[in-house]
Design an enzyme around this catalytic site. Sequence first.
Site, short mmCIF file in Angstrom:
data_model
loop_
_atom_site.label_atom_id
_atom_site.label_comp_id
_atom_site.label_asym_id
_atom_site.label_seq_id
_atom_site.Cartn_x
_atom_site.Cartn_y
_atom_site.Cartn_z
N ASP A 167 38.51 31.72 45.55
CA ASP A 167 40.12 30.77 45.41
C ASP A 167 39.89 29.66 45.35
O ASP A 167 39.99 28.14 45.83
CB ASP A 167 39.78 30.92 47.62
CG ASP A 167 40.47 32.00 48.17
OD1 ASP A 167 40.63 33.28 47.97
OD2 ASP A 167 41.34 31.59 49.29
N ASP A 194 39.73 36.30 44.23
CA ASP A 194 41.50 35.63 44.20
C ASP A 194 41.37 34.13 44.04
O ASP A 194 41.81 33.13 44.45
CB ASP A 194 41.40 35.40 45.68
CG ASP A 194 41.27 37.07 46.52
OD1 ASP A 194 41.94 37.74 45.24
OD2 ASP A 194 41.81 37.50 47.23
#
Length: 346
Positions: A167, A194
């Site tokens: 992230d 991600d």
Amino acid sequence: MALPRRTLLAGIAGGLVAAGAGPAVGLGRRRVLHVRPGDSVQAAVDAVVGSGWTIVVHPGTYREVVNVPVSAAELTLRGATRDPRDVVIVHDNANGTRKPDGSGTYGTAGSATFSSAAPGLTVRDLTLANDWLRADHPEITGTQAVAAYVTGDRSRFSRVRLLAHQDTLFVDTSALEAFDRQYFSHCYIEGDVDFVFGRATAVFADCHFHTLQRDVAFTPKGMVFAPSTARANPHGILAVRSRITSGAEDAAYKLARPWVPSYETTAWPSLVVRDSRIGPGIDPVAPYTNMRDAYPWQSMRFAEYRNTGPGSVITVPENRPQLAPAEADLHTPAAYLGDWRPVRTF
């Protein structure tokens, strides 16, 4: 030690802050603050009153959390040189890190080293990093550790390095019904899981995405993108004229998976990667995967156009949707950003 805000403001009124005591204020009508090693970037942000300020950060490493409030509209935060490696703003909070006051953990957005809600923000020529490592904290299961969390319309990043693992870059909006626009040009972004995610209308032009080596036995080792675009927003994440490289073995990573948050189950993730070079680290056979089986990637707005490189080879056509030329005309920086032109031409 940085000066307290009241002292900084007094210096602003007088046109000068003593050298070496804290962020120095430029003279005249230019509203400029200078931050040097030993000063605090956050102290300079706190000294901003009104819109249109510039904060110049001089070479050094600044270990702190920086939060730009919505009131600091049209703020420019830039490194003093054109080399983003010269200025590093870094901290090490994770989602599961406990707050010092005992009030709980930081959460994903709260883990960010840099966050901004200011409209018209410009960040350039510096590095934003989160150096929290899973291996150092086996007791923490919330391993998201954000380098930058950005909301606010018309946020522009140019020649910025964004470094973390899971992230790295959270491109978000100020509200579900807000289609805040963000533009990243000539940026370097690295991570593993991600590491570019969120619901903003986010355009990446001439950027470099790099997937990290990860010491796990399973694959995929991670994903580059995880959009969570609001259903009403026709535009999500767009990557154009960019490249994706990898420090891991071939096909170890997926290009993307859709994120439908539990707090926003109406999301309809949108991602277009076009005119970009995709290296061998991305699985060419099945470049997309699911985050949750209830929201299969095939039902999302995922597409590619005119990509090159070994990770872009179309081996199973149904596994990587392609735009037709007429459709590609709808997925350009100009189409996504509308009346906002962060650069002269696209």
